[in-house]
Motif scaffolding. Sequence first.
Motif, PDB file in Angstrom:
ATOM      1  N   THR A  53     -61.150   1.096 -62.502  1.00  0.00           N
ATOM      2  CA  THR A  53     -60.868   1.067 -61.059  1.00  0.00           C
ATOM      3  C   THR A  53     -59.744   0.074 -60.778  1.00  0.00           C
ATOM      4  O   THR A  53     -59.070  -0.375 -61.697  1.00  0.00           O
ATOM      5  CB  THR A  53     -62.144   0.675 -60.297  1.00  0.00           C
ATOM      6  N   GLY A  54     -59.558  -0.263 -59.516  1.00  0.00           N
ATOM      7  CA  GLY A  54     -58.436  -1.128 -59.135  1.00  0.00           C
ATOM      8  C   GLY A  54     -57.351  -0.262 -58.513  1.00  0.00           C
ATOM      9  O   GLY A  54     -57.402   0.968 -58.598  1.00  0.00           O
ATOM     10  N   SER A  55     -56.369  -0.916 -57.895  1.00  0.00           N
ATOM     11  CA  SER A  55     -55.323  -0.118 -57.235  1.00  0.00           C
ATOM     12  C   SER A  55     -54.381   0.536 -58.248  1.00  0.00           C
ATOM     13  O   SER A  55     -53.807   1.600 -57.967  1.00  0.00           O
ATOM     14  CB  SER A  55     -54.548  -0.977 -56.240  1.00  0.00           C
ATOM     15  N   THR A  56     -54.220  -0.051 -59.425  1.00  0.00           N
ATOM     16  CA  THR A  56     -53.226   0.451 -60.375  1.00  0.00           C
ATOM     17  C   THR A  56     -53.454   1.912 -60.806  1.00  0.00           C
ATOM     18  O   THR A  56     -52.491   2.687 -60.814  1.00  0.00           O
ATOM     19  CB  THR A  56     -53.165  -0.476 -61.613  1.00  0.00           C
ATOM     20  N   ASP A  72     -66.912  -0.571 -65.119  1.00  0.00           N
ATOM     21  CA  ASP A  72     -67.653  -1.637 -64.448  1.00  0.00           C
ATOM     22  C   ASP A  72     -68.087  -1.232 -63.046  1.00  0.00           C
ATOM     23  O   ASP A  72     -67.682  -0.192 -62.526  1.00  0.00           O
ATOM     24  CB  ASP A  72     -66.822  -2.941 -64.414  1.00  0.00           C
ATOM     25  N   TYR A  86     -67.578   0.824 -56.898  1.00  0.00           N
ATOM     26  CA  TYR A  86     -66.611   1.524 -57.742  1.00  0.00           C
ATOM     27  C   TYR A  86     -66.999   2.994 -57.886  1.00  0.00           C
ATOM     28  O   TYR A  86     -66.144   3.844 -58.125  1.00  0.00           O
ATOM     29  CB  TYR A  86     -66.514   0.842 -59.098  1.00  0.00           C
ATOM     30  N   GLY A 104     -56.865  -1.715 -66.961  1.00  0.00           N
ATOM     31  CA  GLY A 104     -55.837  -2.433 -66.210  1.00  0.00           C
ATOM     32  C   GLY A 104     -55.880  -3.869 -66.691  1.00  0.00           C
ATOM     33  O   GLY A 104     -56.339  -4.149 -67.806  1.00  0.00           O
ATOM     34  N   ILE A 105     -55.428  -4.769 -65.857  1.00  0.00           N
ATOM     35  CA  ILE A 105     -55.618  -6.192 -66.155  1.00  0.00           C
ATOM     36  C   ILE A 105     -55.830  -6.909 -64.823  1.00  0.00           C
ATOM     37  O   ILE A 105     -55.111  -6.655 -63.852  1.00  0.00           O
ATOM     38  CB  ILE A 105     -54.423  -6.784 -66.953  1.00  0.00           C
ATOM     39  N   HIS A 134     -58.464 -10.501 -66.879  1.00  0.00           N
ATOM     40  CA  HIS A 134     -59.680  -9.814 -67.331  1.00  0.00           C
ATOM     41  C   HIS A 134     -59.465  -8.324 -67.601  1.00  0.00           C
ATOM     42  O   HIS A 134     -58.611  -7.670 -67.030  1.00  0.00           O
ATOM     43  CB  HIS A 134     -60.858 -10.038 -66.377  1.00  0.00           C
ATOM     44  N   GLY A 152     -61.878  -4.917 -67.445  1.00  0.00           N
ATOM     45  CA  GLY A 152     -63.145  -4.612 -66.781  1.00  0.00           C
ATOM     46  C   GLY A 152     -63.462  -5.787 -65.881  1.00  0.00           C
ATOM     47  O   GLY A 152     -62.614  -6.220 -65.095  1.00  0.00           O
ATOM     48  N   PHE A 153     -64.646  -6.338 -66.022  1.00  0.00           N
ATOM     49  CA  PHE A 153     -64.963  -7.599 -65.327  1.00  0.00           C
ATOM     50  C   PHE A 153     -65.287  -8.665 -66.356  1.00  0.00           C
ATOM     51  O   PHE A 153     -66.132  -9.538 -66.129  1.00  0.00           O
ATOM     52  CB  PHE A 153     -66.128  -7.401 -64.363  1.00  0.00           C
ATOM     53  N   ASN A 172     -59.815  -9.078 -55.236  1.00  0.00           N
ATOM     54  CA  ASN A 172     -60.456  -7.823 -54.825  1.00  0.00           C
ATOM     55  C   ASN A 172     -60.766  -7.804 -53.326  1.00  0.00           C
ATOM     56  O   ASN A 172     -60.823  -6.729 -52.718  1.00  0.00           O
ATOM     57  CB  ASN A 172     -61.692  -7.543 -55.687  1.00  0.00           C
ATOM     58  N   LYS A 231     -48.254  -9.090 -61.745  1.00  0.00           N
ATOM     59  CA  LYS A 231     -48.917  -9.027 -63.057  1.00  0.00           C
ATOM     60  C   LYS A 231     -47.997  -9.479 -64.207  1.00  0.00           C
ATOM     61  O   LYS A 231     -48.424  -9.501 -65.357  1.00  0.00           O
ATOM     62  CB  LYS A 231     -49.399  -7.597 -63.337  1.00  0.00           C
TER      63      LYS A 231
HETATM   64  C1  GLP Z   1     -60.782  -5.133 -60.945  1.00  0.00           C
HETATM   65  C2  GLP Z   1     -61.370  -4.253 -62.028  1.00  0.00           C
HETATM   66  C3  GLP Z   1     -60.501  -4.224 -63.268  1.00  0.00           C
HETATM   67  C4  GLP Z   1     -59.050  -3.961 -62.897  1.00  0.00           C
HETATM   68  C5  GLP Z   1     -58.574  -5.046 -61.966  1.00  0.00           C
HETATM   69  C6  GLP Z   1     -57.111  -4.912 -61.570  1.00  0.00           C
HETATM   70  O1  GLP Z   1     -61.115  -6.467 -61.121  1.00  0.00           O
HETATM   71  N1  GLP Z   1     -62.678  -4.662 -62.376  1.00  0.00           N
HETATM   72  O2  GLP Z   1     -60.978  -3.251 -64.175  1.00  0.00           O
HETATM   73  O3  GLP Z   1     -58.248  -3.904 -64.052  1.00  0.00           O
HETATM   74  O4  GLP Z   1     -59.389  -5.002 -60.803  1.00  0.00           O
HETATM   75  O5  GLP Z   1     -56.986  -4.325 -60.327  1.00  0.00           O
HETATM   76  P1  GLP Z   1     -55.629  -3.883 -59.660  1.00  0.00           P
HETATM   77  O6  GLP Z   1     -55.193  -2.657 -60.358  1.00  0.00           O
HETATM   78  O7  GLP Z   1     -55.997  -3.616 -58.231  1.00  0.00           O
HETATM   79  O8  GLP Z   1     -54.677  -5.013 -59.816  1.00  0.00           O
END
Ligand code: GLP
Length: 256
Positions: free
Chosen positions: A36-39, A67, A86, A138-139, A144, A146-147, A171, A213
Amino acid sequence: MKIIVKDNYEDLSVFAASIVADLVKRKPNCVIGFATGSTPIGMYHELARLHKEEGLDFSQVTSFNLDEYLGISIDLEKPYEMDQSYARFMYEELFSRINIKQENINVPYGLAENPDQFCRQYEEKIKSLGGIDMQILGIGGDGHWGFNEPGSSFDSRTRVEKLNSKTIDDNYEAFYKKAGVSKEEMPRYALTMGIGTILETKSALMLVNGEKKADIIQKALEGPLSTEVTASAIQIYKGDATVILDKAAASKLKNI
Ligand code: GLP
């Protein structure tokens, strides 16, 4: 590990979707680990387009999400209830847009009565299906996966993890604020696959977007292998790893 730099977010998303689509065509009953996440949103929407316009078939695909927040989730039978889980995110951005079967979808259940037992069963289910063919990653802003917050060991398994303040802040800005949820009300714990669980997957597709990032992905890819940046575990990933970045995220890398 392959490191691929794309001009912008759209190119990154389309290219990443093409890698997932190739797997689904090559192995229609593959097991995909989603993140998940915006990416990954752009990639998910492109996969939905490939399904709608080109008939990409997810009917035999099984999914396992990385996660979930502890304490919130949705009833999988009624996936459109609004909340910040999620599970809801996945339904909105991908599952409701493709033909994956409900019974083949696995998202850690944030309302599990016994979370530790749930996490053990999640691991067993992944194993019983032959493992994850491709894990999307993602990161986080604190490095991290995941979490798996800083300090998570490289052999950690699916478990309950306490979120740190950087993750809660990130988040909150990305999701909760828009939904009118205060930072105080946000979940403080999550269920997450461990780094050890992720390292056992057969291939990994890591997406990294945007200037914010750039520093952390430079540390993860080129810095020392360290549990302080859990995504640095990509350096010891034994399967086929591909990292796709946009130019802004790649701007601090020394070696491409
Ligand atoms: C959350 C998720 C991660 C994800 C991260 C990055 O913390 N648990 O799995 O990689 O967000 O999110 P974004 O893509 O919004 O920067």
